[in-house]
Structures are given as structure tokens and as C-alpha cells.
Design a protein around this motif. Structure first.
Motif, PDB file in Angstrom:
ATOM      1  N   TYR A  57      29.681  44.838  31.784  1.00 29.29           N
ATOM      2  CA  TYR A  57      30.944  45.566  31.667  1.00 29.29           C
ATOM      3  C   TYR A  57      32.087  44.563  31.779  1.00 29.29           C
ATOM      4  O   TYR A  57      31.961  43.550  32.472  1.00 29.29           O
ATOM      5  CB  TYR A  57      31.065  46.598  32.793  1.00 29.29           C
ATOM      6  N   VAL A  58      33.184  44.859  31.133  1.00 28.87           N
ATOM      7  CA  VAL A  58      34.350  43.971  31.194  1.00 28.87           C
ATOM      8  C   VAL A  58      35.564  44.786  31.650  1.00 28.87           C
ATOM      9  O   VAL A  58      35.848  45.844  31.106  1.00 28.87           O
ATOM     10  CB  VAL A  58      34.634  43.323  29.816  1.00 28.87           C
ATOM     11  N   VAL A  59      36.242  44.288  32.687  1.00 29.86           N
ATOM     12  CA  VAL A  59      37.497  44.926  33.117  1.00 29.86           C
ATOM     13  C   VAL A  59      38.598  43.866  33.106  1.00 29.86           C
ATOM     14  O   VAL A  59      38.321  42.677  33.263  1.00 29.86           O
ATOM     15  CB  VAL A  59      37.392  45.559  34.532  1.00 29.86           C
ATOM     16  N   SER A  60      39.822  44.304  32.934  1.00 31.59           N
ATOM     17  CA  SER A  60      40.944  43.358  32.910  1.00 31.59           C
ATOM     18  C   SER A  60      41.485  43.140  34.313  1.00 31.59           C
ATOM     19  O   SER A  60      41.834  44.098  35.001  1.00 31.59           O
ATOM     20  CB  SER A  60      42.056  43.894  32.014  1.00 31.59           C
ATOM     21  N   GLY A  61      41.534  41.879  34.731  1.00 31.63           N
ATOM     22  CA  GLY A  61      42.114  41.537  36.024  1.00 31.63           C
ATOM     23  C   GLY A  61      43.486  40.916  35.816  1.00 31.63           C
ATOM     24  O   GLY A  61      43.972  40.830  34.683  1.00 31.63           O
ATOM     25  N   THR A  62      44.109  40.463  36.901  1.00 32.88           N
ATOM     26  CA  THR A  62      45.459  39.891  36.812  1.00 32.88           C
ATOM     27  C   THR A  62      45.474  38.603  35.984  1.00 32.88           C
ATOM     28  O   THR A  62      46.395  38.365  35.209  1.00 32.88           O
ATOM     29  CB  THR A  62      45.982  39.619  38.242  1.00 32.88           C
ATOM     30  N   LEU A  63      44.433  37.761  36.142  1.00 27.76           N
ATOM     31  CA  LEU A  63      44.418  36.476  35.436  1.00 27.76           C
ATOM     32  C   LEU A  63      43.592  36.498  34.144  1.00 27.76           C
ATOM     33  O   LEU A  63      43.499  35.497  33.454  1.00 27.76           O
ATOM     34  CB  LEU A  63      43.885  35.373  36.356  1.00 27.76           C
ATOM     35  N   GLY A  64      42.950  37.610  33.855  1.00 26.80           N
ATOM     36  CA  GLY A  64      42.141  37.684  32.631  1.00 26.80           C
ATOM     37  C   GLY A  64      40.987  38.645  32.803  1.00 26.80           C
ATOM     38  O   GLY A  64      40.929  39.394  33.790  1.00 26.80           O
ATOM     39  N   ASP A  65      40.059  38.604  31.850  1.00 25.98           N
ATOM     40  CA  ASP A  65      38.927  39.524  31.897  1.00 25.98           C
ATOM     41  C   ASP A  65      37.916  39.146  32.983  1.00 25.98           C
ATOM     42  O   ASP A  65      37.671  37.969  33.223  1.00 25.98           O
ATOM     43  CB  ASP A  65      38.212  39.543  30.535  1.00 25.98           C
ATOM     44  N   VAL A  66      37.362  40.160  33.621  1.00 23.36           N
ATOM     45  CA  VAL A  66      36.319  39.967  34.629  1.00 23.36           C
ATOM     46  C   VAL A  66      35.042  40.606  34.088  1.00 23.36           C
ATOM     47  O   VAL A  66      35.030  41.789  33.771  1.00 23.36           O
ATOM     48  CB  VAL A  66      36.721  40.607  35.980  1.00 23.36           C
ATOM     49  N   VAL A  67      33.996  39.789  33.936  1.00 21.26           N
ATOM     50  CA  VAL A  67      32.740  40.296  33.381  1.00 21.26           C
ATOM     51  C   VAL A  67      31.796  40.647  34.536  1.00 21.26           C
ATOM     52  O   VAL A  67      31.522  39.828  35.412  1.00 21.26           O
ATOM     53  CB  VAL A  67      32.080  39.252  32.444  1.00 21.26           C
ATOM     54  N   ILE A  68      31.315  41.895  34.520  1.00 25.33           N
ATOM     55  CA  ILE A  68      30.447  42.399  35.592  1.00 25.33           C
ATOM     56  C   ILE A  68      29.070  42.682  35.004  1.00 25.33           C
ATOM     57  O   ILE A  68      28.965  43.251  33.913  1.00 25.33           O
ATOM     58  CB  ILE A  68      31.044  43.690  36.200  1.00 25.33           C
TER      59      ILE A  68
END
Lengths: 123, 164
Positions: A57-68
Motif C-alpha cells: 500500500y502507498v500513502v502520502s506522507g509529509t516528505l513523500g510517499d510511504v510504502v507499506i
């Protein structure tokens, strides 16, 4: 090292043990096979993942995408943009009491038991 | 403020800022744990000059190091500030009684940093679960406190400052 230093050491060790014991009983292990992970961005839920289904899954964080990634009822962060990559180094987590916190991206992943589904009904 | 004192304090502050910035390079097997080398300088200031200078070094160090890193008023800045605030307050309470040795003072400072920072994480993310990490942080910060205490004691002896 004087007696006050040793006394302080003793208090700190007792405090560490009591916090550890408190969390040991606090962990919810009753519903091992029915867990969900809640992904929060800046305190708001952005994604709810069923840990029984493997996937990415990919969510958008403050500095960019976070892949889970979810694998074998465990969850981890595989890719993210930050200075020290602490949440990627943390690895897989399957415990209710251990969250994955990615401070630079304001992302928090916590595992909860899925209470809406009933495993067995004893009558 | 005498020139000598001003120069010494400036040096203490600049060394603590440099240590604060280069410290993450030192590998520690536990996640998110730092040695807290910059603490050495603030505790030296406490023994050499007193509480006013100690507060000054502590807060200026956090402010300047985050300003230089470009992370001023970020989450990391508030974490550092909360750790420094708690450790400064507790040290100011216990130091005048002269009950603790250098090791004790260093340990109190290190452990209070950990408690303050974890408390801030709990507050920001509204989650108590991060306190699960407190036992590890407490034990490791106590060990680092003792290690830094050895260095502080040695430096104080070289500088001929009364630390008993």
C-alpha cells in the motif's frame, strides 16, 4: 558513584520494569487472527488495512510517499523519505502495543483487533 | 560578563552544537537512541558557572542546531525541546542539594531527556503505546549517562573545577 546515584539507578530500573510489566498485560492478544492496521497521517485515519491479506500500500506522507507492506499478518514500512529511515529499519510489526511511527512523514501505523467480526459464538 | 567567561561559554555552546549535529552518524544498535554527547557541555557549564549559564547553553544548543539543520519548529525540534526542558527543570531542582555525584547528575539528565521526548511523542500522536519503548530508553540512557559521567568527571578534573 555515591548512594544517591545508586538509589536513582534502582528507582529507574524499577520504573522500567513496571512500565514493561504494565504494557505486557496491556497487549491485546485475544484476537490474534483478526487484526487490522490503521494508518494515520497527522492524526487522521487515511487507510485501514486487513492484515490477513498480503499486499503493498502507498500513502502520502509529509516528505513523500510511504510504502507499506503486509505479509504473514505482519506489517512494515519498506520505503519512505526521511533522514534516518528509522521506521523502515524497525521491520515487521505484529504486536498491538508497538506502533510504527515515522516522525518526518507524520505517519503512525497501529495494529488493532477487528472487533466487528466474530470468530466463534459459544451458546 | 567577563571576556574569559564569555569565550568559554561560546566554546561550550559551539562544541555542543557540533556534537549535536554529528552525533546521528555514530551507530547505536537501538532504534532512535542517541548518546547525548552534547549533554556533556551543558553539564560542564552547570558545574563551571551555575544554573543560569546551564539553561542558556541547553536551550541555545537546541535552537541553534535545529536552525542550522533547517528543522526549526519541526516535530524533531519540539521533541528535543521537551527533553531539554524536562531535564533542565529536574536538574535545577536536584543540583543545589549536592546529593548526586557527577554520574548521578549525568544519569538524571539522560533519563529525563528520554522521558520528556517520549512524553512529547505521546502528546503529539495521542497514543500511549509509544511508552512501550520507555523501559529500553531508560536503561540505555542510564548507561549512556554513566559513560558521559566518566568524561565529565575527567574534564572537570583537568579544568580544576570543584565537582564534589
Amino acid at each position: 558513584m555515591n548512594k544517591y546515584d545508586k538509589g536513582y539507578m534502582f528507582i529507574v530500573i524499577i520504573m522500567a520494569i513496571s512500565v514493561y510489566v504494565a504494557f505486557f498485560f496491556f497487549i491485546d492478544n485475544t484476537n490474534q487472527n483478526n487484526k487490522q492496521a490503521i494508518v494515520e497521517y497527522k492524526g487522521k485515519e487515511v487507510l485501514r488495512i486487513d492484515l490477513t491479506i498480503d499486499g503493498q500500500y502507498v500513502v502520502s506522507g509529509t516528505l513523500g510517499d510511504v510504502v507499506i507492506e503486509v505479509q504473514d499478518q505482519q506489517i512494515r514500512v519498506t520505503k519512505e523519505t526521511s533522514n534516518y529511515h528509522l521506521c523502515s529499519y524497525q521491520g515487521f510489526v505484529s504486536n498491538n502495543a508497538i506502533p510504527i511511527i515515522c516522525l518526518p512523514n507524520d505517519i503512525v501505523i497501529t495494529i488493532v483487533s477487528n472487533e466487528s467480526n466474530v470468530d466463534t459464538v459459544i451458546s | 560578563m567577563k571576556i574569559r567567561k564569555l569565550t568559554t561559554l561560546t566554546m561550550l555552546l559551539s562544541i555542543s552544537i557540533i556534537l549535536n549535529i554529528i552525533e546521528p552518524v555514530i551507530p547505536i544498535p537501538a532504534m532512535g537512541v542517541k548518546l547525548g554527547l552534547a549533554n556533556i557541555l551543558s553539564i560542564l557549564a552547570l558545574y563551571m558557572y551555575g544554573s543560569k549559564e546551564f539553561i542558556m547553553i541547553n536551550f541555545l544548543r537546541v535552537f541553534m542546531s535545529h536552525l542550522l539543520r533547517g528543522s526549526l519548529f519541526s516535530v524533531g525540534f519540539f521533541l528535543s525541546s521537551s527533553g531539554v526542558l524536562l531535564s533542565t527543570l529536574v536538574l535545577l531542582l536536584v543540583f543545589p542539594y549536592k546529593k548526586f555525584s557527577v554520574f548521578g547528575i549525568s544519569m538524571v539528565s539522560a533519563t529525563m531527556h528520554s522521558i520528556g521526548q517520549l512524553g512529547m511523542v505521546c502528546f503529539i500522536y495521542q497514543s500511549i503505546y509509544i511508552m512501550n519503548y520507555l523501559p529500553i530508553m531508560l536503561i540505555l540512557s542510564m548507561i549512556s549517562g554513566i559513560m558521559l559521567g566518566v568524561i565529565i568527571k575527567r574534564v572537570l578534573r583537568i579544568l580544576r573545577v570543584d565537582y564534589e
